[in-house]
Design a protein around this motif. Structure first.
Motif, mmCIF file in Angstrom:
data_model
loop_
_atom_site.group_PDB
_atom_site.id
_atom_site.type_symbol
_atom_site.label_atom_id
_atom_site.label_comp_id
_atom_site.label_asym_id
_atom_site.label_seq_id
_atom_site.Cartn_x
_atom_site.Cartn_y
_atom_site.Cartn_z
ATOM 1 N N ALA A 55 0.737 -1.112 0.021
ATOM 2 C CA ALA A 55 -0.049 0.009 0.029
ATOM 3 C C ALA A 55 0.774 1.197 -0.132
ATOM 4 O O ALA A 55 0.396 2.291 -0.622
ATOM 5 N N ALA A 56 2.046 1.192 0.793
ATOM 6 C CA ALA A 56 2.765 2.396 0.833
ATOM 7 C C ALA A 56 3.899 2.584 -0.295
ATOM 8 O O ALA A 56 4.311 3.466 -0.663
ATOM 9 N N GLY A 57 4.275 1.123 -0.876
ATOM 10 C CA GLY A 57 5.379 1.153 -1.680
ATOM 11 C C GLY A 57 4.945 1.711 -3.083
ATOM 12 O O GLY A 57 5.648 2.267 -3.749
ATOM 13 N N ILE A 58 3.854 1.220 -3.700
ATOM 14 C CA ILE A 58 3.197 1.777 -4.880
ATOM 15 C C ILE A 58 3.324 3.110 -5.134
ATOM 16 O O ILE A 58 3.828 3.711 -6.018
ATOM 17 N N PRO A 59 2.516 3.757 -4.390
ATOM 18 C CA PRO A 59 2.386 5.338 -4.486
ATOM 19 C C PRO A 59 3.998 5.833 -4.336
ATOM 20 O O PRO A 59 4.112 7.044 -5.030
ATOM 21 N N LEU A 60 4.625 5.343 -3.522
ATOM 22 C CA LEU A 60 5.950 6.017 -3.159
ATOM 23 C C LEU A 60 6.689 5.688 -4.494
ATOM 24 O O LEU A 60 7.586 6.971 -5.052
ATOM 25 N N LEU A 61 6.844 4.762 -5.206
ATOM 26 C CA LEU A 61 7.596 4.469 -6.341
ATOM 27 C C LEU A 61 7.159 5.195 -7.436
ATOM 28 O O LEU A 61 7.972 5.542 -8.294
ATOM 29 N N THR A 62 5.869 5.269 -7.734
ATOM 30 C CA THR A 62 5.202 6.121 -8.855
ATOM 31 C C THR A 62 5.725 7.421 -8.720
ATOM 32 O O THR A 62 5.864 8.008 -9.682
ATOM 33 N N SER A 63 5.666 7.921 -7.578
ATOM 34 C CA SER A 63 5.782 9.453 -7.274
ATOM 35 C C SER A 63 7.444 9.758 -7.733
ATOM 36 O O SER A 63 7.770 10.817 -8.103
ATOM 37 N N ILE A 64 8.046 8.659 -7.294
ATOM 38 C CA ILE A 64 9.555 8.874 -7.679
ATOM 39 C C ILE A 64 9.754 9.107 -9.197
ATOM 40 O O ILE A 64 10.491 9.987 -9.849
ATOM 41 N N ILE A 65 8.917 8.149 -10.088
ATOM 42 C CA ILE A 65 9.002 8.143 -11.394
ATOM 43 C C ILE A 65 8.473 9.697 -11.915
ATOM 44 O O ILE A 65 9.233 10.227 -12.656
ATOM 45 N N GLY A 66 7.400 10.004 -11.247
ATOM 46 C CA GLY A 66 6.760 11.497 -11.626
ATOM 47 C C GLY A 66 8.046 12.517 -11.424
ATOM 48 O O GLY A 66 8.024 13.421 -12.225
ATOM 49 N N PHE A 67 8.404 12.446 -10.024
ATOM 50 C CA PHE A 67 9.494 13.505 -9.691
ATOM 51 C C PHE A 67 10.729 13.638 -10.739
ATOM 52 O O PHE A 67 11.244 14.516 -11.147
ATOM 53 N N SER A 68 11.484 12.373 -10.874
ATOM 54 C CA SER A 68 12.644 12.289 -11.568
ATOM 55 C C SER A 68 12.663 12.487 -13.113
ATOM 56 O O SER A 68 13.370 12.967 -13.688
ATOM 57 N N SER A 69 11.241 12.147 -13.633
ATOM 58 C CA SER A 69 10.823 12.636 -15.074
ATOM 59 C C SER A 69 10.983 13.963 -15.294
ATOM 60 O O SER A 69 11.348 14.412 -16.330
ATOM 61 N N ALA A 70 10.887 14.865 -14.362
ATOM 62 C CA ALA A 70 10.878 16.419 -14.677
ATOM 63 C C ALA A 70 12.087 16.892 -14.895
ATOM 64 O O ALA A 70 12.211 17.938 -15.544
ATOM 65 N N TRP A 71 13.224 16.071 -14.484
ATOM 66 C CA TRP A 71 14.663 16.460 -14.791
ATOM 67 C C TRP A 71 15.432 15.614 -15.524
ATOM 68 O O TRP A 71 16.734 15.759 -15.542
ATOM 69 N N GLY A 72 14.786 14.656 -15.937
ATOM 70 C CA GLY A 72 15.563 13.552 -16.771
ATOM 71 C C GLY A 72 14.615 12.900 -17.683
ATOM 72 O O GLY A 72 13.223 13.103 -17.874
ATOM 73 N N SER A 73 15.108 11.887 -18.487
ATOM 74 C CA SER A 73 14.035 11.021 -19.395
ATOM 75 C C SER A 73 13.307 10.304 -18.710
ATOM 76 O O SER A 73 13.717 9.790 -17.365
ATOM 77 N N LYS A 74 12.374 9.545 -19.364
ATOM 78 C CA LYS A 74 11.459 8.503 -18.674
ATOM 79 C C LYS A 74 12.128 7.445 -18.221
ATOM 80 O O LYS A 74 12.213 6.898 -17.266
ATOM 81 N N LEU A 75 13.098 6.851 -19.147
ATOM 82 C CA LEU A 75 13.818 5.653 -18.938
ATOM 83 C C LEU A 75 14.793 5.998 -17.764
ATOM 84 O O LEU A 75 14.998 4.963 -16.529
#
Length: 462
Positions: free
Chosen positions: A407-427
């Motif tokens: 329950a805690a891990g999935i939203p935390l990991l998806t938020s990392i994707i959204g945050f890091s995508s802002a200053w780097g590529s999606k991959l």
């Protein structure tokens, strides 16, 4: 030989129940768009999932305690009956509001079935066979996860979405009949009626409320990040948890006995289950997104890395079940965590160095194998550290830890994707996520290295 046959019959009933429960969890995701298009009220879409998750999680401690007191076969029968009634009501739902209520009923049944199924297996089989039985139980769950969307989609498109809910009822009825007529002895003498009055209902309510607020906080976090609502829900969850701790200390019959929680292998098992929940649910959620980005495709490409992951989970569970009584717990735990963590690290290396994409298939399988092999390595040490009168309570604690991790891990990991995508590529953002999971895997390695003892053969149970 006859006694073993009786156990096998009862195990078959448990596996039927596990299949029905697991298939239903994946069927809903497949058919819900069709359901919403017919019933409307799309704003309740998320509650069809979250309502079930909350009820199946917050009811675990109370029903696990009751099952320890009054018998596992009795509460398995109660749980399966409630689950089947909920499934029938889901199929009959005239509106999405009704469907949400029916899913709450289903969730209560699932909250009973989870820990009671594990407890039944633990008292049914001696140590040298218990790992294999638990492996069969977990393998059925994972294969059901694969079969659920396929069967549910076919049934819904051919006969209508209500029949996708009805299709688990025959499996549930087979489970009930098998459990009812099995003569394998599993239960102790029931507690005296007065013990029912002594159960810590207030503690169960506080713990359930804390878990509900915690899960809801991360659901909000996934949608809006660190908002005021997220912080309020987390603060409320923490306050209820503190209140619960004080309640448990003073109650003569606590829902989660502090003396159990203090046992070394029980503490380590709960932390291991929490981290495994993050890794397993996180990998299941992230790999389809990563595959779709890698191949610039849609839903057809999203399953490319998920299939080897699920296959690896199943193979790992079966392998660990065969090995658990031959090697110390910590050896198998270290091996599983190293395979999972190392494979996650190599997924990052593939992304950052541009290695051929086909390596992803291999490492997705190894991630699943490592995670799958961990399941018996923390469940058995915890079960063997307590008496038979606490098996459902221990199973419930570990299931709670794994649910909370997911329950805690999935939203935390998806938020990392959204945050890091802002200053780097999606991959690149997926590479960072895999590194985070790698760090969690290494943490699990050090926790698993502290397990005490090994699964040694014991005298066979009557």
């Amino acid at each position: 030989m006859m006694k073993m046959n009786k156990r096998s019959i009862l195990l078959t009933g448990i596996l039927f129940g596990a299949a029905a429960n697991t298939i239903m969890q994946t069927v809903v995701a497949t058919i819900l768009p069709q359901v919403v298009s017919q019933l409307g009220s799309s704003h309740l879409y998320g509650w069809v999932f979250s309502g079930y998750l909350l009820m199946s999680t917050i009811t675990i401690p109370l029903f696990a305690k009751l099952a320890d007191l009054y018998g596992y076969k009795l509460f398995f029968t109660i749980g399966m009956t409630v689950f089947l009634v909920g499934s029938l009501l889901c199929g009959l739902a005239p509106s999405l509001h009704f469907l949400v209520m029916a899913r709450l009923v289903q969730g209560v049944g699932a909250g009973v079935l989870g820990p009671v199924s594990i407890a039944l297996i633990s008292v049914l089989f001696p140590v040298e066979n218990r790992g294999k039985a638990l492996s069969a139980f977990a393998a059925v769950q994972f294969f059901s996860n694969l079969a659920g969307p396929i069967a549910g989609g076919f049934v819904a498109s051919s006969f209508g979405w209500p029949f996708a809910f009805y299709m688990v009822i025959p499996l549930g009825l087979l489970s009930l009949i098998t459990i009812r007529f099995s003569r394998a002895r599993t239960d102790r003498e029931p507690e005296p009626p007065s013990s029912l009055k002594n159960i810590d209902y207030w503690g169960a309510l506080l713990l359930g409320g804390s878990i509900a607020l915690f899960v809801q906080a991360w659901t909000i976090f996934e949608k809006s990040g660190w908002s005021l609502n997220t912080l309020l829900f987390l603060a409320g969850s923490l306050l209820l948890l503190i209140w619960f701790v004080f309640q448990e200390d003073k109650h003569p019959a606590p829902v989660l006995p502090p003396d159990l929680i203090k046992i070394t292998n029980v503490k380590l098992a709960n932390w291991s289950a929490l981290l495994t929940g993050v890794l397993m649910h996180g990998a299941i959620a992230i790999l389809p997104l990563y595959a779709a980005t890698t191949f610039n495709g849609g839903s057809a490409d999203s399953a490319r890395f998920l299939l080897p992951l699920v296959l690896g989970l199943s193979v790992g569970i079966i392998f660990s079940g065969q090995m658990i009584h031959r090697f110390p717990y910590k050896m198998l735990a270290r091996t599983g965590w190293l395979i999972a963590a190392g494979s996650l690290a190599f997924m990052s290396v593939i992304i950052f160095t541009g290695l051929p994409v086909y390596f992803n298939y291999l490492f997705a399988f190894l991630i699943g194998f490592g995670i799958g092999s961990l399941v018996p390595t923390f469940l058995l040490p915890a079960q063997n550290a307590v008496s038979e009168r606490s098996q459902a309570t221990i199973g419930g604690m570990i299931q709670l830890s794994r649910n909370i991790g997911g329950a805690a891990g999935i939203p935390l990991l998806t938020s990392i994707i959204g945050f890091s995508s802002a200053w780097g590529s999606k991959l690149t953002s997926y590479g960072i996520v895999f590194l985070v999971l790698f760090i969690l895997g290494i943490t699990g390695f050090f926790i698993g290295s502290r397990f005490e003892g090994a699964a040694r053969p014991e005298e066979k149970q009557e």
